[in-house]
Structure formats: C-alpha cells, structure tokens
Design an enzyme around this catalytic site. Structure first.
Site, PDB file in Angstrom:
ATOM      1  N   LYS A  40       0.853  -1.128  -0.173  1.00 45.36           N
ATOM      2  CA  LYS A  40       0.013   0.037  -0.031  1.00 45.36           C
ATOM      3  C   LYS A  40       0.647   1.162   0.014  1.00 45.36           C
ATOM      4  O   LYS A  40       0.283   2.277  -0.035  1.00 45.36           O
ATOM      5  CB  LYS A  40      -0.879   0.134   1.200  1.00 45.36           C
ATOM      6  N   TYR A  43       7.604  -0.206  -2.257  1.00 44.42           N
ATOM      7  CA  TYR A  43       8.083  -1.236  -2.189  1.00 44.42           C
ATOM      8  C   TYR A  43       9.467  -1.098  -1.224  1.00 44.42           C
ATOM      9  O   TYR A  43      10.275  -0.104  -1.710  1.00 44.42           O
ATOM     10  CB  TYR A  43       8.442  -1.595  -3.570  1.00 44.42           C
ATOM     11  N   CYS A  47      11.800  -0.639   6.273  1.00 44.32           N
ATOM     12  CA  CYS A  47      13.462  -0.615   6.295  1.00 44.32           C
ATOM     13  C   CYS A  47      14.024   0.032   5.244  1.00 44.32           C
ATOM     14  O   CYS A  47      14.839   0.842   5.420  1.00 44.32           O
ATOM     15  CB  CYS A  47      13.539  -2.179   6.279  1.00 44.32           C
ATOM     16  N   ALA A 118      -4.931  -4.312   1.525  1.00 44.43           N
ATOM     17  CA  ALA A 118      -5.506  -5.809   1.601  1.00 44.43           C
ATOM     18  C   ALA A 118      -6.196  -6.122   2.948  1.00 44.43           C
ATOM     19  O   ALA A 118      -5.507  -5.720   3.752  1.00 44.43           O
ATOM     20  CB  ALA A 118      -4.399  -6.622   1.170  1.00 44.43           C
ATOM     21  N   ILE A 190      16.755   3.024  18.536  1.00 46.79           N
ATOM     22  CA  ILE A 190      16.219   3.816  17.527  1.00 46.79           C
ATOM     23  C   ILE A 190      16.733   5.275  18.410  1.00 46.79           C
ATOM     24  O   ILE A 190      17.210   6.080  17.706  1.00 46.79           O
ATOM     25  CB  ILE A 190      14.957   3.755  17.109  1.00 46.79           C
ATOM     26  N   GLU A 209      14.360   8.451  29.436  1.00 49.42           N
ATOM     27  CA  GLU A 209      14.415   7.054  29.367  1.00 49.42           C
ATOM     28  C   GLU A 209      13.746   6.604  30.847  1.00 49.42           C
ATOM     29  O   GLU A 209      14.393   7.039  31.981  1.00 49.42           O
ATOM     30  CB  GLU A 209      15.657   6.425  29.150  1.00 49.42           C
ATOM     31  N   VAL A 284      10.228   4.877  21.456  1.00 46.51           N
ATOM     32  CA  VAL A 284       9.997   4.068  22.623  1.00 46.51           C
ATOM     33  C   VAL A 284       9.686   2.583  21.970  1.00 46.51           C
ATOM     34  O   VAL A 284       9.393   1.749  22.876  1.00 46.51           O
ATOM     35  CB  VAL A 284       8.713   4.415  23.669  1.00 46.51           C
ATOM     36  N   ASP A 326       8.233  -8.428  11.090  1.00 50.11           N
ATOM     37  CA  ASP A 326       8.059  -7.878  12.323  1.00 50.11           C
ATOM     38  C   ASP A 326       6.752  -8.204  13.057  1.00 50.11           C
ATOM     39  O   ASP A 326       6.401  -8.422  14.130  1.00 50.11           O
ATOM     40  CB  ASP A 326       8.199  -6.294  12.114  1.00 50.11           C
ATOM     41  N   HIS A 458      46.539  -9.410   8.172  1.00 47.69           N
ATOM     42  CA  HIS A 458      47.078  -8.252   8.774  1.00 47.69           C
ATOM     43  C   HIS A 458      47.583  -6.984   8.082  1.00 47.69           C
ATOM     44  O   HIS A 458      47.976  -7.142   7.171  1.00 47.69           O
ATOM     45  CB  HIS A 458      48.412  -8.778   9.806  1.00 47.69           C
TER      46      HIS A 458
END
Length: 482
Positions: A40, A43, A47, A118, A190, A209, A284, A326, A458
C-alpha cells in the site's frame, strides 16, 4: 468512473513488500509459483524507505562530518559545514536506488505487483482497495498467503505524531534543517542511534528513559562504551522518567517528564522535569501492523500484543496462511524477516525448510556499534553449559588504532569440553561486519580451534576475532590470557 470489481487467483498472496515480503515474493518466483505481492505504500517497506537504510545513510554522513571536525590528533584540521537538506537528498537518492531495484527484481522474477490495501474476506480471499477516487477494489483468491505487514512506531499518550513538534523516527530522518535542540524519548536502539546523529551535527540532545540505563536487553559491558561516547558528544540523559505531556514554548516545545516509579505519598520522589527543545522525537519502540487486515475473517489469531504467532515453518494457526517479519514477533529485525519470508515460501513449495534462530545476529548502529549473535555467557550458563569465554580489546589491535577508534572488544563464548562456539558479542568499530564471521562459525558448528587456526589478514579488525578465540584457548599473543 469507478473501475469495475474483478476477481483473480494466485498460488501465493503476499501482503506487505518489506524485507520479509519482497524476499518471499522473489523466492516464490524462483520456485515457479504464481505470486502476487500487495503493497500500500512503497516497495521495500519501512526498512528501505523510512528505517534501516535512511538511518544508516545519515549515520554515515554525520560520522564523516564529526570525524573530520575532530581529527586534530591525525593532523587534520577542518570545520565542515553541515547541509542537512543535502544529506537528506543524498539519503533519498540511496533509498530510491534500492526501492527501484526491489521493484525491478520482483518483475524480473515474474512477481505480480499490486498497489493497494489488503483485508481478508475469508481464509482464501482478500479484498484489495486501491487509493484514489474511482480506483475501486478487487478480489484475490489464493491457495496460500504470507502476511508481512511489518511494524510502526509506538505512540505514547499526549504525543501525537500528527503534531508538528512531535516526531517519529520517519519524520526525524526527513528533517531538512538541523534543530538547535531535541528531546528524545526512549534510549533504545532507535533513540540512541538518532540521538547520536543529531548530536554530531551540533544539536543539543537530551534523552529521557524510564529505565536506569540505555539499550535495555544488552549487557552493561557492551553498553558502557556507547554511553561514554554519547556523553562525550554532549548528549544528556534523564533516567527514571517518562514523558507525560508537551506544551508549546517560545522556541518550540516544553516536555514534561514524570518520575517513572511514582508512588503515592512518597515524600522523596523526584520532582517532574520540564525540558525545552525545538522538537521532541518519540522512539519508545515499534508495534505490529496487524489490526488493519481483518485477520479474524481468515481465522488467524494474534497474541495480546498484536503479533501473529507462528511455528518453526512460519505457519500461523491457519495451515495455509503464514506470517513473516516484524508482524510475526520478536526479534524485530529486517534480516530475520527476510529469512522467515524465504522459509515460508519454500515450505509452500514443498521444500524441507525451517526457521533456526540460533545464529541470528543483532546489531545496534550506535557509536561505537554493538553486535551480538548466539548466547551470552549468562545465557549459556542458564542453558546448562559450563562456558569458556575469550576476549580481545580493540586497543590492542593495530588496525583499530590506525582508525582512531579503539574502544571496545570482541568476546566469544564456547563450550568448555569441545570448544564449540555458542555466541559472541562485539562493541567497537565495524562490529556489524565482524559479527558475520562468528555467526557463520556458530551455524557451521565451528570450534574455538577452527576460528583461532584460520589465518586472518594483517592488519585488520577481523584479527580481533581470531585473538578472542585464542584468548579463550589460553594462547592469545597480543593480549594477556585469562
């Protein structure tokens, strides 16, 4: 005029074209399956468009500026001018190159690309709504489906991302001018990555935090160099507080933070904080995008956090519907999603594929970087091992010293009896690259002897991996043995 509704069929329907979805789609094309990929937005998903790639582009750009401005020890004296709009334009060019590449790869592998949103009608059908007046919708019948809709930033009460001074990570990565000051809510990966980005272009950054340290879930010895570097950059921390609300101020926003562990009647509890800044970045965490799909219509179950639970073959509770990335739960990593998407497709094609998280790396692109794979020493003990540990400090690495960045170390964990690699942790320069060798060693069942006896060029940072293995064996050359 409204486009008429049509019904089409496909072997594999994939919802979401992020790292899980597009990898699954390309693999399906390679396996000669008829595959339809619905997206939606753009592409490559979050990420490529709004997360991993753009953040690493800005991390690299601000690192270049900061290193140039702080290289007097190397005999370099410079005062770089920061053009954030130019940085963002370069970042956008990188993103465009990659997202267009994903689209071309999908088409080259005979993937049917479909733009729209969808929702499931039943366990074998979805409706795809197309944006734009008169675009209508269509129905797709499928034999198998893969849900890979990803995640989105978590909003907290009283901090609406639609409000101008309140930013999520996507909005922060698109700023075209450097804010004079910034409050960052959340010291996870993040928050810490973006706090460093802005601190390196001379923004005054304060991080709030609720816990008592940065980067929850990582060992203190890994976090310590990152916290020290952040402090050197001028980043200030307010631990033990939660952001409660914001108010307009003369120069931007005033963030009110309350003590995280407030107890009624506690006379010694800390006072609330009020922090003024040009903007506030809320970082968060992220939550799954599973509430837009009408999963109930297909009988797909989610847990109480909205994640779709899957088995070792990426199947949901509905046998022919899979989930990857995810939306399928922790760890929320792009490369984990790609693996799950590929496994789902191969299972659909009848291949003997299964998910194995044993050698799954995790990387934090802070300064310095943190990378882990496999078990920590504590986890190894909890799993019943009597582990042996080896460590090599970057300050003993000739190559690290020549880069001007020698903070941190490589640490390896292995079984005491046979010396099989169980895990590794790295904090320091190029940790994100160095961890791959150790991940491969764990995947192949390599031993400390295998790693230690492999000749490393090395001078390189990778010699530190070899030296850590040698240290675990009690024969390190360039550091004292334990």
């Amino acid at each position: 005029m409204v486009v008429g509704d049509v019904t089409t069929g496909t072997d594999v329907l994939i919802v979401g074209a992020g790292p899980a979805g597009y990898v699954a789609a390309i693999r399906a094309g390679q396996l000669d399956l008829d595959v339809t990929l619905v997206e939606k937005d753009a592409y490559g998903g979050t990420c490529l468009n709004h997360g991993c790639i753009p953040s690493k582009a800005l991390i690299t750009a601000t690192d270049v500026a900061h290193e140039a401005a702080n290289a007097e020890e190397m005999g370099i004296h410079a005062d770089p001018a920061i053009d954030l709009s130019g940085m963002v334009a370069w970042k956008d060019d990188v993103v465009d190159q990659l997202t267009s590449g994903v689209e071309k790869l999908c088409k080259a592998n005979q993937v049917n690309l479909l733009e729209g949103t969808a929702t499931f009608a039943d366990e074998n059908t979805v409706r795809v709504s197309h944006d734009g007046e008169g675009q209508g919708s269509e129905t797709i019948e499928f034999e198998h489906a893969i849900v890979s809709t990803g995640s989105r930033p978590v909003e907290i009460p009283n901090f609406d991302f639609d409000d101008d001074p309140v930013l999520d990570s996507r909005q922060a990565l698109s700023l075209t001018s450097v804010p004079d000051s910034l409050v960052v809510v959340g010291a996870g990966y993040i928050g810490m990555e973006l706090a460093s980005v802005f601190a390196k272009v001379d923004t005054d950054v304060t991080v709030i935090e609720m816990l008592e340290s940065i980067l929850p879930g990582y060992d203190d010895d890994l976090k310590r160099p990152v916290k020290q570097r952040a402090t050197e950059l001028g980043i200030e921390f307010e631990f033990g507080y939660t952001a409660a609300e914001w108010r307009e101020a003369d120069d931007g926003v005033r963030v009110v933070a309350e003590p995280a562990d407030r107890t009624a009647g506690d006379d010694e509890e800390p006072d609330p904080l009020e922090l003024e800044a040009e903007a506030v970045l809320v970082a968060v965490g992220r939550e799954p995008v599973s509430d837009t799909l009408d999963l109930e219509a297909a009988g797909v179950e989610t847990n109480d956090r909205g994640f779709i639970e899957t088995d070792s073959r990426a199947r949901t509770n509905v046998d022919h519907i899979f989930a990857a990335g995810d939306v399928a739960g922790e760890p929320m990593l792009a490369h984990k999603g790609s693996m799950e998407g590929q496994v789902a497709t191969e299972v659909i094609a009848g291949e003997p594929a299964a998910i194995d998280y044993q050698a799954m790396p995790a990387v934090v692109f802070t300064d310095p970087e943190i990378a882990t794979v496999g078990l920590t020493e504590t986890e190894a003990k909890e799993a019943g091992f009597d582990p042996v540990v080896g460590q090599f400090p970057f300050r003993a690495s000739g190559r690290a010293l020549t880069t001007g960045d020698a903070e941190g170390f490589v640490s390896v964990v292995a079984t005491e009896s046979k010396g099989y690699l169980l895990g590794a942790s790295i904090v320091g320069p190029e940790a994100s690259e160095l961890v791959a060798e150790l991940g491969l060693a764990i995947e192949l069942g390599a031993t400390l002897e295998d790693v230690a006896s492999t000749v490393h060029a090395h001078p390189t940072l990778s010699e530190s991996v070899m030296e850590a293995a040698e240290n675990a064996l009690g024969r390190a050359i360039h550091t004292l043995n334990r």
